[in-house]
Design an enzyme around this catalytic site. Sequence first.
Site, PDB file in Angstrom:
ATOM      1  N   TYR A  45      15.563  30.647   8.021  1.00 13.94           N
ATOM      2  CA  TYR A  45      14.331  31.341   8.407  1.00 13.94           C
ATOM      3  C   TYR A  45      14.264  31.533   9.916  1.00 13.94           C
ATOM      4  CZ  TYR A  45      12.018  30.806   3.849  1.00 13.94           C
ATOM      5  OH  TYR A  45      11.662  30.894   2.534  1.00 13.94           O
ATOM      6  N   ARG A  72     -11.350  -0.017  13.963  1.00 22.07           N
ATOM      7  CA  ARG A  72     -11.007   0.736  12.765  1.00 22.07           C
ATOM      8  C   ARG A  72     -11.848   0.227  11.590  1.00 22.07           C
ATOM      9  NH1 ARG A  72      -4.890   1.146  10.270  1.00 22.07           N
ATOM     10  NH2 ARG A  72      -5.361  -0.989   9.646  1.00 22.07           N
ATOM     11  N   MET A  75      11.667  24.528   2.885  1.00 21.21           N
ATOM     12  CA  MET A  75      10.928  23.614   2.013  1.00 21.21           C
ATOM     13  C   MET A  75      11.874  22.812   1.113  1.00 21.21           C
ATOM     14  SD  MET A  75       8.002  24.394  -0.853  1.00 21.21           S
ATOM     15  CE  MET A  75       6.775  25.039   0.272  1.00 21.21           C
ATOM     16  N   LYS A 110       0.838  -1.201   0.000  1.00 24.44           N
ATOM     17  CA  LYS A 110       0.000   0.000   0.000  1.00 24.44           C
ATOM     18  C   LYS A 110       0.874   1.253   0.000  1.00 24.44           C
ATOM     19  CE  LYS A 110      -0.338  -0.123   5.063  1.00 24.44           C
ATOM     20  NZ  LYS A 110      -1.227  -0.470   6.195  1.00 24.44           N
TER      21      LYS A 110
HETATM   22  C1  LIG Z   1      -0.565  -1.592   6.827  1.00 28.04           C
HETATM   23  C2  LIG Z   1      -1.197  -2.887   7.162  1.00 28.04           C
HETATM   24  C3  LIG Z   1      -0.414  -4.052   7.250  1.00 28.04           C
HETATM   25  C4  LIG Z   1       1.098  -4.031   7.213  1.00 28.04           C
HETATM   26  O1  LIG Z   1       1.562  -3.518   8.434  1.00 28.04           O
HETATM   27  P1  LIG Z   1       3.138  -3.426   8.771  1.00 28.04           P
HETATM   28  O2  LIG Z   1       3.186  -3.008  10.193  1.00 28.04           O
HETATM   29  O3  LIG Z   1       3.670  -2.368   7.859  1.00 28.04           O
HETATM   30  O4  LIG Z   1       3.717  -4.739   8.506  1.00 28.04           O
HETATM   31  C5  LIG Z   1      -1.068  -5.263   7.440  1.00 28.04           C
HETATM   32  N1  LIG Z   1      -2.412  -5.318   7.555  1.00 28.04           N
HETATM   33  C6  LIG Z   1      -3.191  -4.215   7.494  1.00 28.04           C
HETATM   34  C7  LIG Z   1      -4.666  -4.344   7.653  1.00 28.04           C
HETATM   35  C8  LIG Z   1      -2.610  -2.963   7.314  1.00 28.04           C
HETATM   36  O5  LIG Z   1      -3.385  -1.874   7.268  1.00 28.04           O
END
Ligand SMILES: *Cc1c(COP(=O)(O)O)cnc(C)c1O
Length: 367
Positions: free
Chosen positions: A261, A140, A310, A45
């Site tokens: 800055y 969640r 930046m 992801k």
């Molecule tokens: C991001 C995520 C993972 C991977 O988590 P890591 O800690 O990066 O290994 C696995 N399962 C779900 C549902 C996630 O959102």
Amino acid sequence: MSASGNVSGVAAAGGILTIGVETVVANWKSLAARVAPARSAAVVKADAYGLGAVPLVRPLYDAGCRDFFVIALSEAEAFRPLLPSDAAIYVLNGLLPGTAAAYGDGILPVLNSLAQCRAWAEARRGSRPSVIQVDTGMSRLGLDVAEQQALASDPGLLSATGARLIMSHLACADEPDKPASGEQLAAFGAARERLPGLPGSLAASSGIFLGADYHFDLCRPGASLYGIETSPLATGIKSVVDLRVRVAQLREIEAGTSVGYGYTFRASRTTRLATLATGYADGWWRRFSNGAGAAYFGDTRLPSIGRVSMDSFSVDVSALPAGTLAEGDLLELIGPHQSVDDVARAVGTIGYEVLTALGHRYHRIYR
Ligand SMILES: *Cc1c(COP(=O)(O)O)cnc(C)c1O
């Protein structure tokens, strides 16, 4: 393979981000061996945590990975054509309203509510598989206990979802002393009794290191593939990223002269400084200002002075003999002297945030 291939691209880039594709694969293999006979997926992801999913998924497939997790359907579509048909890509954020018909072959929604189960069951045209996520404490995503019971009492609906995996996610796996993971493990076991017969998946990177009780049929490591040490129990994870940035300008300032800055740094002695061609727009945190961060030349630590802007920030190079550095030279920001996790600790965050923040102006090299 490099992002633009030409030498002028390298020369003109303010920084060079090298991503060790073979090391990502080696980390995956070591985790896959650790969790066997369970399988290991790869969580790619957020464009593989900012490192680039497209260059990584095929090498992972070739190493044996068949299960890939993303958050959004668009992420899955970006690399689905690169993978043979026996690979599956799972979309974690669930089946957003009106999107069922957009799921192509080999892309599976993670169904996070009873409503999503119903929507998929109606739209899936007979045979398309899915994953059911249950909430085991994190609040969640996923079906709560009442929804699990409702699904269990409607076997027609359950079978119509085409579910081929039941999954949940641990909230505190990186803190092995907390009782939460054991409680979530028990809740996951109860969910699997309610919805029996489905392979299970619970552990992400940190969960893998909690032990075999957490592995079930499929583990879902992300961060550990990319070299982050997610848990105090983690072992065998090799770092993947190397970041070098260019010296954009060198100067010497007299005592009493200010830098950056807000004039937050004022030299108390003659100081030689280098202005480096990276800033918070490139993911080099503003919290790195005034000594919180550093660059390295060889073994020499060069502390930041003044505020990170930046597009640039300054380091004190007085520790190096005059003439050591020239404009255009590369200094280490992430590498053997300073890991992603070191950077994260220095600015009070986690390696995940450091990696995903790394910007797109760096010249990227995949090796
Ligand atoms: C991001 C995520 C993972 C991977 O988590 P890591 O800690 O990066 O290994 C696995 N399962 C779900 C549902 C996630 O959102």
